[in-house]
Design a protein around this motif. Structure first.
Motif, mmCIF file in Angstrom:
data_model
loop_
_atom_site.group_PDB
_atom_site.id
_atom_site.type_symbol
_atom_site.label_atom_id
_atom_site.label_comp_id
_atom_site.label_asym_id
_atom_site.label_seq_id
_atom_site.Cartn_x
_atom_site.Cartn_y
_atom_site.Cartn_z
ATOM 1 N N ARG A 17 -0.562 13.865 0.707
ATOM 2 C CA ARG A 17 -1.714 13.015 0.368
ATOM 3 C C ARG A 17 -2.573 12.857 1.612
ATOM 4 N NH1 ARG A 17 -2.833 9.114 -3.454
ATOM 5 N NH2 ARG A 17 -2.104 10.733 -4.886
ATOM 6 N N LYS A 54 -5.675 11.396 3.984
ATOM 7 C CA LYS A 54 -5.948 10.015 4.382
ATOM 8 C C LYS A 54 -6.612 9.224 3.263
ATOM 9 C CE LYS A 54 -9.530 9.380 6.911
ATOM 10 N NZ LYS A 54 -10.458 9.467 8.054
ATOM 11 N N GLN A 55 -6.032 8.065 2.972
ATOM 12 C CA GLN A 55 -6.609 7.118 2.037
ATOM 13 C C GLN A 55 -7.060 5.890 2.811
ATOM 14 O OE1 GLN A 55 -6.447 7.965 -1.589
ATOM 15 N NE2 GLN A 55 -6.154 9.851 -0.403
ATOM 16 N N LEU A 69 -7.735 2.162 2.482
ATOM 17 C CA LEU A 69 -7.314 1.155 1.513
ATOM 18 C C LEU A 69 -7.419 -0.245 2.105
ATOM 19 C CD1 LEU A 69 -4.232 3.292 0.520
ATOM 20 C CD2 LEU A 69 -6.183 2.887 -0.979
ATOM 21 N N THR A 91 0.830 -1.211 0.000
ATOM 22 C CA THR A 91 0.000 0.000 0.000
ATOM 23 C C THR A 91 0.860 1.254 0.000
ATOM 24 O OG1 THR A 91 -1.793 -1.143 1.161
ATOM 25 C CG2 THR A 91 -1.768 1.262 1.289
ATOM 26 N N ILE A 92 1.919 1.239 0.797
ATOM 27 C CA ILE A 92 2.833 2.382 0.830
ATOM 28 C C ILE A 92 3.515 2.565 -0.524
ATOM 29 C CG2 ILE A 92 5.028 3.201 1.810
ATOM 30 C CD1 ILE A 92 4.102 1.923 4.489
ATOM 31 N N SER A 151 2.059 6.644 -6.926
ATOM 32 C CA SER A 151 1.025 7.516 -7.504
ATOM 33 C C SER A 151 1.372 8.992 -7.347
ATOM 34 C CB SER A 151 -0.332 7.224 -6.855
ATOM 35 O OG SER A 151 -0.377 7.711 -5.515
ATOM 36 N N THR A 154 -5.284 2.755 6.693
ATOM 37 C CA THR A 154 -5.395 4.191 6.427
ATOM 38 C C THR A 154 -3.986 4.765 6.338
ATOM 39 O OG1 THR A 154 -5.597 4.676 8.794
ATOM 40 C CG2 THR A 154 -7.626 4.480 7.523
ATOM 41 N N LEU A 155 -3.787 5.605 5.333
ATOM 42 C CA LEU A 155 -2.438 6.114 5.068
ATOM 43 C C LEU A 155 -2.507 7.562 4.628
ATOM 44 C CD1 LEU A 155 0.560 5.077 4.809
ATOM 45 C CD2 LEU A 155 0.091 4.823 2.383
ATOM 46 N N SER A 156 -1.672 8.399 5.232
ATOM 47 C CA SER A 156 -1.513 9.785 4.776
ATOM 48 C C SER A 156 -0.024 10.058 4.636
ATOM 49 C CB SER A 156 -2.147 10.770 5.773
ATOM 50 O OG SER A 156 -1.561 10.657 7.050
ATOM 51 N N GLU A 160 2.496 1.625 -3.503
ATOM 52 C CA GLU A 160 1.537 2.081 -4.516
ATOM 53 C C GLU A 160 1.169 3.547 -4.311
ATOM 54 O OE1 GLU A 160 -1.632 -0.684 -3.977
ATOM 55 O OE2 GLU A 160 -0.450 -2.397 -4.686
ATOM 56 N N THR A 161 1.004 3.943 -3.064
ATOM 57 C CA THR A 161 0.634 5.330 -2.777
ATOM 58 C C THR A 161 1.749 6.293 -3.192
ATOM 59 O OG1 THR A 161 -0.787 4.661 -0.938
ATOM 60 C CG2 THR A 161 -0.033 6.942 -0.959
#
Length: 351
Positions: free
Chosen positions: A334, A336-337, A339, A247-248, A254, A343-345, A250-251
């Motif tokens: 970015r 908060k997503q 996923l 996830t990290i 992007s 959750t990742l910001s 891919e984020t």
């Protein structure tokens, strides 16, 4: 700041005597002395395996390993356990009389060169340092990266540019991220330039940048990646580390941001022992930062809250408040997503 850990390893009685003297002169470091059982005493630990197996067992536990024995023994013992210059410990070798201290391995990133100079100064020994840039009084790319708190994007490229520096060729330094160069004395053949349009008189280029774009340049180049990215992370219990890592990746992809720029992962105390977060920190060589609930409560009103999160954690938000605080109230790259249970910001530490 953690105390630097040293292992002092020897296979002889004379070596133990020198090891004890060295440890006494390194009272500002955490030193452990290892030797064979027949030479052991109350100040030493015992080597219970062959020397090569033993060296492998301690290589990840110490920043510096000082071996008081023949160089050939050390070379053969450590060879099977070497991984990469970015992660191998600094290895020193000393003779049992303490006349010479050799920086054998990881002179720059592992700190062996500085460690050899330190030992030489405190024991009145002769430091033996053979890295070309140190001998010539110039600077390697990996040393520059270390001084300005950057990661090296490509070690092969760093080696190529270091060779140019050593040769005295003109090198351009494009400081895109405004890294602090005030405390760095650059070699005379490295010159800071405003951008990549000014490269006509240079034979190599060093770029400080957080992006992942590959610059198509007519001359050898290397990217130094400032470690400025702070990730606010929340997750469901027992979320696998491989999912958090993916996830990290891919984020940041992007956002066209280099994962080598990750400085820390920030979360709350409830997640301090979450195996997936710990695994992700190790994968990215990032620091795990735990933000106290009180700090989260002070800033959480700035961000979108969740009643579900409150029921689970006692807080209305995790990812964004943690990233905000851990980055020194930095810039949000970015928001908060959500996923799949993670959750990742993403934040820029501008300190």
């Amino acid at each position: 700041m953690k105390t630097e850990k040293w292992a002092i390893v020897t296979l002889s009685q004379d070596g133990v005597a020198l090891a004890k003297r060295l440890a006494e002169h390194l009272d500002d470091r955490e030193c452990h002395i290892y030797t064979k059982e027949k030479y052991a005493n109350e100040t030493t630990k015992i080597i219970t395996t062959d020397i090569s197996t033993f060296m492998g067992s301690i290589s990840g536990a110490y920043q510096i390993i000082c071996c008081i024995m023949a160089t050939g023994i050390v070379v053969r013992a450590i060879a099977p356990h070497l991984k990469h210059k970015s992660s191998d410990p600094g290895i020193l070798v000393m003779d049992t009389k303490g006349a010479f201290v050799i920086s054998l391995l990881s002179g720059h990133l592992g700190g062996a060169n500085d460690a050899a100079r330190l030992v030489a100064k405190r024991l009145s020994a002769q430091a033996v340092i053979t890295t070309g840039t140190d001998v010539k009084g110039t600077m390697a790319v990996d040393v520059l990266a270390q001084k300005i708190k950057c990661a090296i994007d490509d070690f092969t490229a760093a080696k190529d540019v270091t060779a140019l520096i050593l040769n005295g060729d003109p090198i351009a330094l494009v400081n895109r991220e405004n890294c602090d160069l005030d405390a760095v004395i650059l070699p005379k053949n490295i010159e800071t330039v405003a951008d990549l349009t000014e490269l006509t008189k240079y034979l190599g280029v060093i770029i400080t940048t957080l992006d992942t774009k590959k610059a198509e340049l007519p001359i050898p180049s290397v990217k130094l990646v400032p470690r400025k990215l702070v990730l606010g992370v929340g997750c469901r219990r027992d979320t696998p580390g491989e999912r958090i890592i993916a996830t990290i990746q891919e984020t940041l992809a992007s956002l066209n941001l280099n994962v080598k720029g990750i400085k820390s992962l920030a979360t709350i105390g409830l997640k301090a022992e979450e195996a997936g977060i710990i695994e992700a920190c190790a994968f990215f060589a990032a620091k795990k930062v735990i933000i106290p609930n009180e700090m989260v409560q002070m800033v959480q009103s700035r961000f979108e809250g969740s009643d579900f999160v409150f029921k689970t954690t006692g807080l209305y938000a995790v990812s964004e408040p943690c990233g905000f605080v851990a980055s020194g109230f930095g810039k949000c790259l970015r928001e908060k997503q959500k996923l799949g249970g993670i959750t990742l910001s993403v934040w820029l530490d501008e300190n």
